[in-house]
Write a protein that holds these residues in place. Structure first.
Motif, PDB file in Angstrom:
ATOM      1  N   ARG A 132       0.824  -1.206   0.000  1.00 44.67           N
ATOM      2  CA  ARG A 132       0.000   0.000   0.000  1.00 44.67           C
ATOM      3  C   ARG A 132       0.866   1.267   0.000  1.00 44.67           C
ATOM      4  N   ARG A 133       2.023   1.208   0.677  1.00 45.16           N
ATOM      5  CA  ARG A 133       2.939   2.356   0.609  1.00 45.16           C
ATOM      6  C   ARG A 133       3.425   2.564  -0.819  1.00 45.16           C
ATOM      7  N   ARG A 134       3.732   1.476  -1.515  1.00 48.97           N
ATOM      8  CA  ARG A 134       4.180   1.586  -2.902  1.00 48.97           C
ATOM      9  C   ARG A 134       3.086   2.189  -3.767  1.00 48.97           C
ATOM     10  N   PHE A 135       1.847   1.769  -3.571  1.00 47.61           N
ATOM     11  CA  PHE A 135       0.720   2.351  -4.317  1.00 47.61           C
ATOM     12  C   PHE A 135       0.672   3.859  -4.120  1.00 47.61           C
ATOM     13  N   LEU A 136       0.781   4.300  -2.887  1.00 47.35           N
ATOM     14  CA  LEU A 136       0.740   5.733  -2.607  1.00 47.35           C
ATOM     15  C   LEU A 136       1.906   6.462  -3.264  1.00 47.35           C
ATOM     16  N   ASP A 137       3.105   5.914  -3.139  1.00 46.87           N
ATOM     17  CA  ASP A 137       4.286   6.611  -3.652  1.00 46.87           C
ATOM     18  C   ASP A 137       4.282   6.689  -5.169  1.00 46.87           C
ATOM     19  N   GLU A 138       3.863   5.624  -5.844  1.00 42.74           N
ATOM     20  CA  GLU A 138       3.822   5.669  -7.303  1.00 42.74           C
ATOM     21  C   GLU A 138       2.798   6.690  -7.781  1.00 42.74           C
ATOM     22  N   LEU A 139       1.661   6.763  -7.112  1.00 42.93           N
ATOM     23  CA  LEU A 139       0.654   7.759  -7.476  1.00 42.93           C
ATOM     24  C   LEU A 139       1.138   9.168  -7.140  1.00 42.93           C
ATOM     25  N   LEU A 140       1.792   9.304  -6.001  1.00 47.47           N
ATOM     26  CA  LEU A 140       2.306  10.606  -5.589  1.00 47.47           C
ATOM     27  C   LEU A 140       3.309  11.142  -6.604  1.00 47.47           C
ATOM     28  N   VAL A 141       4.191  10.276  -7.091  1.00 47.99           N
ATOM     29  CA  VAL A 141       5.197  10.696  -8.064  1.00 47.99           C
ATOM     30  C   VAL A 141       4.547  11.066  -9.400  1.00 47.99           C
ATOM     31  N   LEU A 208      -7.559  11.684  -2.211  1.00 45.83           N
ATOM     32  CA  LEU A 208      -7.968  10.435  -2.861  1.00 45.83           C
ATOM     33  C   LEU A 208      -9.213   9.833  -2.220  1.00 45.83           C
ATOM     34  N   SER A 209      -9.392  10.066  -0.936  1.00 44.32           N
ATOM     35  CA  SER A 209     -10.435   9.384  -0.170  1.00 44.32           C
ATOM     36  C   SER A 209     -11.838   9.535  -0.757  1.00 44.32           C
ATOM     37  N   PRO A 210     -12.297  10.745  -1.121  1.00 46.30           N
ATOM     38  CA  PRO A 210     -13.668  10.818  -1.670  1.00 46.30           C
ATOM     39  C   PRO A 210     -13.817  10.084  -2.995  1.00 46.30           C
ATOM     40  N   HIS A 211     -12.784  10.087  -3.826  1.00 40.73           N
ATOM     41  CA  HIS A 211     -12.845   9.333  -5.081  1.00 40.73           C
ATOM     42  C   HIS A 211     -12.935   7.835  -4.801  1.00 40.73           C
ATOM     43  N   PHE A 212     -12.220   7.377  -3.783  1.00 40.16           N
ATOM     44  CA  PHE A 212     -12.238   5.964  -3.394  1.00 40.16           C
ATOM     45  C   PHE A 212     -13.631   5.543  -2.936  1.00 40.16           C
ATOM     46  N   SER A 312     -13.435  -5.402  -5.220  1.00 37.35           N
ATOM     47  CA  SER A 312     -14.059  -4.083  -5.353  1.00 37.35           C
ATOM     48  C   SER A 312     -13.194  -2.993  -4.740  1.00 37.35           C
ATOM     49  N   ILE A 313     -12.591  -3.280  -3.593  1.00 41.00           N
ATOM     50  CA  ILE A 313     -11.738  -2.297  -2.935  1.00 41.00           C
ATOM     51  C   ILE A 313     -10.496  -2.017  -3.778  1.00 41.00           C
ATOM     52  N   ALA A 314      -9.871  -3.081  -4.282  1.00 38.86           N
ATOM     53  CA  ALA A 314      -8.676  -2.904  -5.104  1.00 38.86           C
ATOM     54  C   ALA A 314      -8.997  -2.112  -6.369  1.00 38.86           C
ATOM     55  N   LEU A 315     -10.100  -2.449  -7.021  1.00 35.94           N
ATOM     56  CA  LEU A 315     -10.493  -1.730  -8.220  1.00 35.94           C
ATOM     57  C   LEU A 315     -10.846  -0.280  -7.894  1.00 35.94           C
ATOM     58  N   ALA A 316     -11.501  -0.068  -6.757  1.00 35.26           N
ATOM     59  CA  ALA A 316     -11.850   1.295  -6.354  1.00 35.26           C
ATOM     60  C   ALA A 316     -10.603   2.144  -6.101  1.00 35.26           C
ATOM     61  N   LEU A 317      -9.561   1.545  -5.540  1.00 34.94           N
ATOM     62  CA  LEU A 317      -8.312   2.283  -5.332  1.00 34.94           C
ATOM     63  C   LEU A 317      -7.729   2.736  -6.661  1.00 34.94           C
ATOM     64  N   ARG A 318      -7.675   1.837  -7.641  1.00 33.81           N
ATOM     65  CA  ARG A 318      -7.113   2.200  -8.945  1.00 33.81           C
ATOM     66  C   ARG A 318      -7.980   3.229  -9.663  1.00 33.81           C
ATOM     67  N   LEU A 319      -9.285   3.053  -9.624  1.00 34.25           N
ATOM     68  CA  LEU A 319     -10.146   4.012 -10.298  1.00 34.25           C
ATOM     69  C   LEU A 319     -10.149   5.356  -9.589  1.00 34.25           C
ATOM     70  N   GLU A 323      -9.305   8.829 -11.426  1.00 34.74           N
ATOM     71  CA  GLU A 323     -10.155  10.020 -11.363  1.00 34.74           C
ATOM     72  C   GLU A 323      -9.403  11.217 -10.779  1.00 34.74           C
ATOM     73  N   LEU A 324      -8.534  10.971  -9.808  1.00 35.04           N
ATOM     74  CA  LEU A 324      -7.763  12.069  -9.216  1.00 35.04           C
ATOM     75  C   LEU A 324      -6.820  12.684 -10.254  1.00 35.04           C
ATOM     76  N   LEU A 325      -6.070  11.851 -10.963  1.00 37.41           N
ATOM     77  CA  LEU A 325      -5.158  12.369 -11.988  1.00 37.41           C
ATOM     78  C   LEU A 325      -5.930  13.045 -13.117  1.00 37.41           C
ATOM     79  N   ARG A 326      -7.046  12.451 -13.451  1.00 36.98           N
ATOM     80  CA  ARG A 326      -7.871  13.015 -14.524  1.00 36.98           C
ATOM     81  C   ARG A 326      -8.380  14.403 -14.150  1.00 36.98           C
ATOM     82  N   ALA A 327      -8.758  14.584 -12.900  1.00 36.38           N
ATOM     83  CA  ALA A 327      -9.305  15.859 -12.453  1.00 36.38           C
ATOM     84  C   ALA A 327      -8.250  16.949 -12.365  1.00 36.38           C
ATOM     85  N   GLU A 328      -6.984  16.538 -12.257  1.00 36.76           N
ATOM     86  CA  GLU A 328      -5.923  17.505 -12.001  1.00 36.76           C
ATOM     87  C   GLU A 328      -5.040  17.803 -13.214  1.00 36.76           C
TER      88      GLU A 328
END
Length: 389
Positions: A132-141, A208-212, A312-319, A323-328
């Motif tokens: 989960r830390r890796r998920f956050l860091d890759e998205l953060l970068v 990220l939380s509201p998108h999740f 569903s949780i895993a897919l929701a994290l990716r989506l 959505e976050l990157l798309r919005a920004e």
């Protein structure tokens, strides 16, 4: 944003392959082991400078070759830009933007943005905190490319600090004093980079939380309540270092502290943990010890969620990331690696609608029947490292 062309040379099982890509969905069909995933892996590598399957670069280079090359033409608001990565095991990788070499490979981060969903993503729910830390860091970068430098600086300082702690600990166990005269200086370096990384992660989780939550509700169609929370040892200087992996540990909601406050919290915690760190010869405080907690109806998702809920949780994290990157800014490429076969009809239908709406989606499937009906796509067949239309 999308790719119009992708070329790989000596990458995985490809001696050389080139793929012309269109907007909308593209499907790569082929039996297991033919090279479908290697294509989405190459695109993901352009985004993050890392693979979702392996930790080192060596497996990416075709057996017998000295290096691998990934080239792409990127279209962003009708502007065309070429990017190239040369991967050499045991040596520094090299990169080009346009026709010009760049001094730092990480300068290519941000040119290609992508979000990859793969069967391995169940580890985001069922795996270790490091997943989960890796998920956050890759998205953060991908969100803010400057954090690539923050991460590498933090890991470099942590490695050097660990070496000092190990040496001092061995000396003390041998009855000697152990030289810790430079530890305070290393603490300050660790705090500077660690607080910056921690601040970025906390802001990311907040945004990220509201998108999740929205994505999970749409995917599951249930009234299950999901939440995410970033737990750091710096929140509570009285906590024991090993409590970070305890999902039942007391939690209190906090805002996103500024970097100065996070620095002060880390400094206090490091002082409290110094004796234990010397004893164990390792750094026990910092972002590398933190956890992204995923909750389902007030219970830890890991161990509580069913198999379907975990998907569903895993897919929701990716989506949510998508959505976050798309919005920004530039819309990311959506990469779906052999996942439709893993999902039930409801989740397949939802993901199919997202794939159709995306500017560009790359889908891999073992057989065409795995792709939902109604998902009109350009199809290519992959066989033993060759791609045919």
């Amino acid at each position: 944003m999308r790719l119009s062309r992708l070329q790989v040379i000596d990458f995985r099982n490809y001696a050389q392959a080139e793929l012309e890509l269109q907007a909308g969905p593209t499907v790569l069909v082929g039996s297991n082991g033919q090279g479908k995933t290697n294509i989405v892996e190459a695109i993901g590598y352009l985004s993050t400078l890392g693979s979702h399957r392996v930790a080192s670069d060596q497996p990416l280079i075709r057996r017998g070759a000295e290096r691998a090359v990934i080239r792409a033409i990127v279209l962003n608001d009708d502007r065309e830009l070429s990017v190239e990565l040369e991967i050499t095991a045991g040596k520094a990788n090299r990169a080009r933007i346009g026709r010009a070499p760049v001094g730092r490979t990480k300068d290519v981060i941000g040119i290609v943005r992508s979000v990859l969903f793969a069967p391995e993503d169940l580890s985001l729910v069922k795996g270790d905190p490091s997943d989960r830390r890796r998920f956050l860091d890759e998205l953060l970068v991908q969100r803010y490319p400057r954090y690539a430098g923050v991460r590498s600086d933090y890991e470099r300082v942590r490695a050097q600090r660990n070496a000092l702690l190990r040496t001092a600990g061995m000396a003390r166990r041998a009855g000697k004093s152990g030289d810790l005269s430079t530890l305070d200086a290393w603490d300050e370096h660790l705090i500077a980079h660690g607080a910056a990384l921690l601040h970025g992660r906390l802001e990311l989780v907040h945004d990220l939380s509201p998108h999740f939550q929205t994505a999970y509700a749409a995917i599951s169609g249930s009234a299950d309540d999901v939440a995410m929370r970033y737990r750091t040892l710096a929140e509570d200087v009285r906590a024991d270092a090993d409590d970070v992996d305890d999902p039942q540990a007391p939690e209190e909601e906090i805002g996103v502290p500024d970097i100065e406050e996070l620095s002060a919290l880390m400094r206090t915690r490091l002082a409290a943990m110094r004796a234990k760190e010397v004893e164990r010869g390792m750094t026990l405080v910092g972002p590398h010890r933190d956890e992204l907690l995923l909750r389902l109806d007030d219970f830890p998702a890991k161990g509580y969620a069913s198999h379907g809920q975990s998907w569903s949780i895993a897919l929701a994290l990716r989506l949510a990331a998508y959505e976050l990157l798309r919005a920004e800014g530039a819309e990311p490429i959506l990469l779906l690696d052999d996942v439709f076969a893993e999902l039930d009809a409801k989740r397949r239908a939802y993901l199919s609608e997202v794939a159709k709406a995306a500017e560009q989606t790359i889908i891999t499937a073992a057989v065409e029947a795995d792709v939902p009906d109604g998902l009109e796509a350009t199809t290519h067949r992959v066989t033993a490292g060759t791609i045919a239309s």
